[in-house]
Enzyme design. Structure first.
Site, PDB file in Angstrom:
ATOM      1  N   ASP A  67      61.538  18.957  -7.513  1.00 33.48           N
ATOM      2  CA  ASP A  67      62.205  18.166  -6.468  1.00 33.48           C
ATOM      3  C   ASP A  67      63.158  18.994  -5.618  1.00 33.48           C
ATOM      4  O   ASP A  67      64.177  18.497  -5.143  1.00 33.48           O
ATOM      5  CB  ASP A  67      62.944  16.958  -7.096  1.00 33.48           C
ATOM      6  CG  ASP A  67      62.011  16.144  -7.972  1.00 33.48           C
ATOM      7  OD1 ASP A  67      60.853  15.965  -7.572  1.00 33.48           O
ATOM      8  OD2 ASP A  67      62.432  15.724  -9.066  1.00 33.48           O
ATOM      9  N   LYS A  85      59.832  21.023  -1.921  1.00 34.19           N
ATOM     10  CA  LYS A  85      58.597  21.772  -1.643  1.00 34.19           C
ATOM     11  C   LYS A  85      57.774  21.090  -0.554  1.00 34.19           C
ATOM     12  O   LYS A  85      57.180  21.744   0.286  1.00 34.19           O
ATOM     13  CB  LYS A  85      57.760  21.900  -2.929  1.00 34.19           C
ATOM     14  CG  LYS A  85      58.462  22.670  -4.039  1.00 34.19           C
ATOM     15  CD  LYS A  85      57.652  22.701  -5.316  1.00 34.19           C
ATOM     16  CE  LYS A  85      57.580  21.376  -6.034  1.00 34.19           C
ATOM     17  NZ  LYS A  85      58.853  20.888  -6.604  1.00 34.19           N
ATOM     18  N   GLY A  91      55.948  14.364  -6.913  1.00 32.72           N
ATOM     19  CA  GLY A  91      56.367  13.443  -5.864  1.00 32.72           C
ATOM     20  C   GLY A  91      57.002  14.262  -4.773  1.00 32.72           C
ATOM     21  O   GLY A  91      58.059  14.843  -4.974  1.00 32.72           O
ATOM     22  N   HIS A  92      56.313  14.378  -3.648  1.00 37.09           N
ATOM     23  CA  HIS A  92      56.829  15.180  -2.536  1.00 37.09           C
ATOM     24  C   HIS A  92      57.127  14.249  -1.368  1.00 37.09           C
ATOM     25  O   HIS A  92      56.243  13.537  -0.905  1.00 37.09           O
ATOM     26  CB  HIS A  92      55.802  16.224  -2.095  1.00 37.09           C
ATOM     27  CG  HIS A  92      55.356  17.127  -3.196  1.00 37.09           C
ATOM     28  ND1 HIS A  92      56.244  17.855  -3.957  1.00 37.09           N
ATOM     29  CD2 HIS A  92      54.132  17.424  -3.671  1.00 37.09           C
ATOM     30  CE1 HIS A  92      55.565  18.573  -4.843  1.00 37.09           C
ATOM     31  NE2 HIS A  92      54.287  18.319  -4.701  1.00 37.09           N
ATOM     32  N   GLN A 142      55.661  20.543  -9.485  1.00 32.88           N
ATOM     33  CA  GLN A 142      56.656  20.883 -10.508  1.00 32.88           C
ATOM     34  C   GLN A 142      57.374  22.198 -10.159  1.00 32.88           C
ATOM     35  O   GLN A 142      57.497  22.497  -8.996  1.00 32.88           O
ATOM     36  CB  GLN A 142      56.027  20.941 -11.912  1.00 32.88           C
ATOM     37  CG  GLN A 142      55.514  19.590 -12.408  1.00 32.88           C
ATOM     38  CD  GLN A 142      54.210  19.183 -11.744  1.00 32.88           C
ATOM     39  OE1 GLN A 142      53.238  19.913 -11.762  1.00 32.88           O
ATOM     40  NE2 GLN A 142      54.185  18.008 -11.155  1.00 32.88           N
TER      41      GLN A 142
HETATM   42  P1  GDP Z   1      59.532  18.206  -3.952  1.00 28.97           P
HETATM   43  O1  GDP Z   1      59.010  17.474  -5.138  1.00 28.97           O
HETATM   44  O2  GDP Z   1      59.958  19.593  -4.263  1.00 28.97           O
HETATM   45  O3  GDP Z   1      58.604  18.140  -2.759  1.00 28.97           O
HETATM   46  O4  GDP Z   1      60.883  17.436  -3.534  1.00 28.97           O
HETATM   47  P2  GDP Z   1      61.113  15.843  -3.431  1.00 28.97           P
HETATM   48  O5  GDP Z   1      60.461  15.345  -2.185  1.00 28.97           O
HETATM   49  O6  GDP Z   1      60.783  15.174  -4.713  1.00 28.97           O
HETATM   50  O7  GDP Z   1      62.687  15.776  -3.315  1.00 28.97           O
HETATM   51  C1  GDP Z   1      63.371  16.422  -2.295  1.00 28.97           C
HETATM   52  C2  GDP Z   1      64.114  15.354  -1.446  1.00 28.97           C
HETATM   53  O8  GDP Z   1      65.052  16.001  -0.629  1.00 28.97           O
HETATM   54  C3  GDP Z   1      63.227  14.581  -0.508  1.00 28.97           C
HETATM   55  O9  GDP Z   1      63.711  13.273  -0.403  1.00 28.97           O
HETATM   56  C4  GDP Z   1      63.369  15.309   0.838  1.00 28.97           C
HETATM   57  O10 GDP Z   1      63.162  14.468   1.954  1.00 28.97           O
HETATM   58  C5  GDP Z   1      64.795  15.746   0.749  1.00 28.97           C
HETATM   59  N1  GDP Z   1      65.124  17.002   1.428  1.00 28.97           N
HETATM   60  C6  GDP Z   1      64.402  18.157   1.511  1.00 28.97           C
HETATM   61  N2  GDP Z   1      65.125  19.133   2.120  1.00 28.97           N
HETATM   62  C7  GDP Z   1      66.340  18.568   2.401  1.00 28.97           C
HETATM   63  C8  GDP Z   1      67.540  19.080   2.999  1.00 28.97           C
HETATM   64  O11 GDP Z   1      67.675  20.244   3.376  1.00 28.97           O
HETATM   65  N3  GDP Z   1      68.595  18.192   3.096  1.00 28.97           N
HETATM   66  C9  GDP Z   1      68.508  16.896   2.659  1.00 28.97           C
HETATM   67  N4  GDP Z   1      69.578  16.105   2.792  1.00 28.97           N
HETATM   68  N5  GDP Z   1      67.403  16.402   2.100  1.00 28.97           N
HETATM   69  C10 GDP Z   1      66.342  17.228   1.967  1.00 28.97           C
HETATM   70  P1  IMO Z   2      57.628  17.671  -8.242  1.00 28.34           P
HETATM   71  O1  IMO Z   2      56.332  18.313  -7.846  1.00 28.34           O
HETATM   72  C1  IMO Z   2      60.485  16.781 -11.417  1.00 28.34           C
HETATM   73  C2  IMO Z   2      58.862  16.396 -15.475  1.00 28.34           C
HETATM   74  C3  IMO Z   2      58.922  15.032 -16.107  1.00 28.34           C
HETATM   75  C4  IMO Z   2      59.072  15.428 -17.576  1.00 28.34           C
HETATM   76  C5  IMO Z   2      58.186  16.676 -17.680  1.00 28.34           C
HETATM   77  C6  IMO Z   2      56.799  16.394 -18.226  1.00 28.34           C
HETATM   78  O2  IMO Z   2      57.949  16.425  -7.486  1.00 28.34           O
HETATM   79  O3  IMO Z   2      58.741  18.663  -8.248  1.00 28.34           O
HETATM   80  P2  IMO Z   2      54.636  15.268 -17.189  1.00 28.34           P
HETATM   81  O4  IMO Z   2      54.390  13.853 -16.713  1.00 28.34           O
HETATM   82  O5  IMO Z   2      54.384  16.307 -16.172  1.00 28.34           O
HETATM   83  O6  IMO Z   2      53.930  15.551 -18.483  1.00 28.34           O
HETATM   84  O7  IMO Z   2      56.206  15.294 -17.556  1.00 28.34           O
HETATM   85  O8  IMO Z   2      58.094  17.192 -16.362  1.00 28.34           O
HETATM   86  N1  IMO Z   2      58.193  16.433 -14.150  1.00 28.34           N
HETATM   87  C7  IMO Z   2      58.829  16.559 -12.991  1.00 28.34           C
HETATM   88  N2  IMO Z   2      60.157  16.605 -12.711  1.00 28.34           N
HETATM   89  N3  IMO Z   2      59.586  16.911 -10.413  1.00 28.34           N
HETATM   90  C8  IMO Z   2      58.255  16.891 -10.681  1.00 28.34           C
HETATM   91  O9  IMO Z   2      57.338  17.163  -9.750  1.00 28.34           O
HETATM   92  C9  IMO Z   2      57.819  16.670 -12.010  1.00 28.34           C
HETATM   93  N4  IMO Z   2      56.616  16.576 -12.608  1.00 28.34           N
HETATM   94  C10 IMO Z   2      56.861  16.438 -13.921  1.00 28.34           C
HETATM   95  O10 IMO Z   2      60.022  14.276 -15.659  1.00 28.34           O
HETATM   96  O11 IMO Z   2      60.385  15.837 -17.832  1.00 28.34           O
HETATM   97 MG    MG Z   3      59.376  15.753  -6.247  1.00 27.55          MG
END
Ligand code: GDP
Ligand code: IMO
Ligand code: MG
Length: 427
Positions: free
Chosen positions: A13, A16, A40-41, A223
């Site tokens: 998170d 990416k 979850g992106h 991840q």
């Molecule tokens: P990922 O799993 O690595 O793709 O990240 P996620 O989407 O799960 O979580 C990142 C969150 O931060 C998302 O809600 C993005 O919209 C938000 N985000 C990404 N870059 C920035 C930033 O520079 N500032 C802020 N405030 N939010 C950001």
């Molecule tokens: P993104 O791509 C954050 C964590 C789960 C759990 C562990 C194992 O959005 O960064 P799983 O269901 O993969 O067997 O769970 O990994 N986990 C993540 N945490 N971001 C993710 O993906 C994750 N995908 C799995 O919470 O601790």
């Molecule tokens: Mg994510």
């Protein structure tokens, strides 16, 4: 720049999805190479927000060919639901291609994921419950189902029956659950075959030819480094290789064709699920990061655990992945703090460690050694060049760069595409 890998440097998170989207207009292919719909992106384009799970973030860019590589585990129900959801919002998803060798998440593996977690009780991993672990376990045990199997009913039936032989015993006798009828599983999977057929190809060959033709391929990890099954905080990890090496095995692109490795790192740290997290905050500061950074899981909605930036982890990620560039995200979230602590080393039983401890047991009780940097109050979200950042925000970035083992090439100052300070182009 032919092949670029994007990885997460921390526990996921990091942003990416946004980083991939930022590069979308400059690349020809975006490949998801590991994981499945545990990811979850979030991508924000104008006033539209998209949450992608199984699909590569590149699906949102009209010129990009999105690819699901052989290293991914695919839940076909989720695949078509996600495609339909995007189509309903006017996104053209017709370019998607899927590896014939990617593994399928069967319904029984979702069940096994959930009952295993319940059975583990206080020792649970905190998985997303999507069947990821059991499906990768089947792959390693050589009883997995692959995308290509659903085009051969005889083979598919044999494989499902073989897998369920043992699993039904475990489900019924250990977990006290109803045994699964192999015919039901086969029927469900076959029902997707006609729609899936045209998307399936030899993605390794496709990408090889694309690179030969001078196209740019972006390999996007799900991840992150510390969730990697080999290099992460085992057993509190996911079941795939989320580090840059996984980009090769999970796509069929060899290491000598990878030119750049971009790691996404948050200006602080978060984690979802169980497992060690040295800089975790249990006080108001943690709540501040969660609220200001909207730190709730994109996939499960769980509140994310929050803590300060950990430079030991960043250095580790730089080393394990061969990071050439960092993208530092969410700098804007730190605005308004008097001081910003940064973990520079760990104290383990009175001994200072500058690198990750060899033993997981030590990592579990590693105490962060903090350096305190001066905070800033000015809004940074409109900054587009380094010079636009307040002095203290800029020095925070400089200090992080020195500690983290690779240059910071982009700084995120908000969720939108444009809310970035690009110090150096990534392609
Ligand atoms: P990922 O799993 O690595 O793709 O990240 P996620 O989407 O799960 O979580 C990142 C969150 O931060 C998302 O809600 C993005 O919209 C938000 N985000 C990404 N870059 C920035 C930033 O520079 N500032 C802020 N405030 N939010 C950001
Ligand atoms: P993104 O791509 C954050 C964590 C789960 C759990 C562990 C194992 O959005 O960064 P799983 O269901 O993969 O067997 O769970 O990994 N986990 C993540 N945490 N971001 C993710 O993906 C994750 N995908 C799995 O919470 O601790
Ligand atoms: Mg994510």
């Amino acid at each position: 720049m032919p092949a670029v890998v994007i990885v997460g440097a921390q526990w996921g998170d990091e942003g990416k999805g946004k980083a991939t989207d930022l590069l979308g207009s400059e690349v020809d292919y975006v490949v998801k190479f590991n994981g499945g719909n545990n990811a979850g992106h979030t991508v924000v384009i104008g006033d539209q927000k998209y949450a992608l799970h199984l699909l590569p973030s590149g699906i949102l860019s009209p010129e990009v060919v999105p690819v699901i590589g052989n290293g991914v585990v695919v839940d076909l129900g989720v695949l078509f639901e996600e495609l339909d959801g995007l189509e309903a919002r006017g996104i053209d998803t017709s370019r998607l291609v899927i590896s014939a060798s990617a593994h399928l998440i069967a319904s029984y593996n979702r069940t096994i994921d959930k009952v295993t977690e319940r059975f583990l009780g206080s020792r649970r991993i905190g998985t997303t419950g999507r069947g990821i672990g059991p499906t990768y376990a089947d792959k390693m045990n050589r009883i997995g189902l692959r995308v290509q199997d659903i085009f051969d009913e005889g083979i598919l039936t044999q494989k499902v029956e073989a897998a369920l032989d043992l699993k039904n015993q475990v489900l019924a006798k250990i977990y006290n659950r109803r045994a699964v009828d192999p015919a039901e599983v086969v029927d469900e999977l076959l029902s997707y075959a006609d729609r899936l057929g045209p998307m399936v190809t030899d993605t390794g060959l496709l990408l090889h030819r694309a690179l030969d033709a001078g196209d740019t391929v972006l390999l996007e990890a799900g991840q992150a480094t510390l969730l990697d099954v080999d290099h992460g905080t085992y057993p509190f990890v996911t079941s795939s290789n989320a580090t840059s090496g996984g980009a090769c095995t999970g796509s069929g692109i060899p290491p000598n064709r990878i030119d750049r490795v971009v790691a996404i790192v948050k200006a602080y740290t978060t984690r979802v699920g169980e497992g060690p997290f040295p800089t975790e905050l249990h006080d108001d500061a943690g709540e501040f990061l969660r609220t200001t950074g909207a730190e709730y899981g994109t996939t499960t909605g769980r509140p994310r655990r929050c803590g300060w930036y950990d430079a030991v982890i960043a250095r580790y990620a730089a080393r394990v992945n061969g990071v050439t560039d960092f993208v530092l995200t969410k700098l804007d979230v730190l605005t308004g703090l008097e001081q910003v602590p940064v973990c520079v080393a760990y104290d383990v039983d009175g001994q200072r460690l500058d690198e990750m401890p060899v033993n997981q047991t030590d990592f579990h009780h590693a105490e962060p050694v903090y350096e305190y940097l001066p905070g800033w109050w000015e809004d940074v979200s409109t900054a587009r060049r380094l010079e636009d950042l307040p002095v203290n925000a800029r020095s925070y970035v400089d200090v992080l760069e020195k500690m983290s083992g690779a240059p910071i090439s982009v700084i995120g100052v908000g969720p939108g595409r444009a809310e970035s300070v690009v110090v150096r182009d990534l392609t």
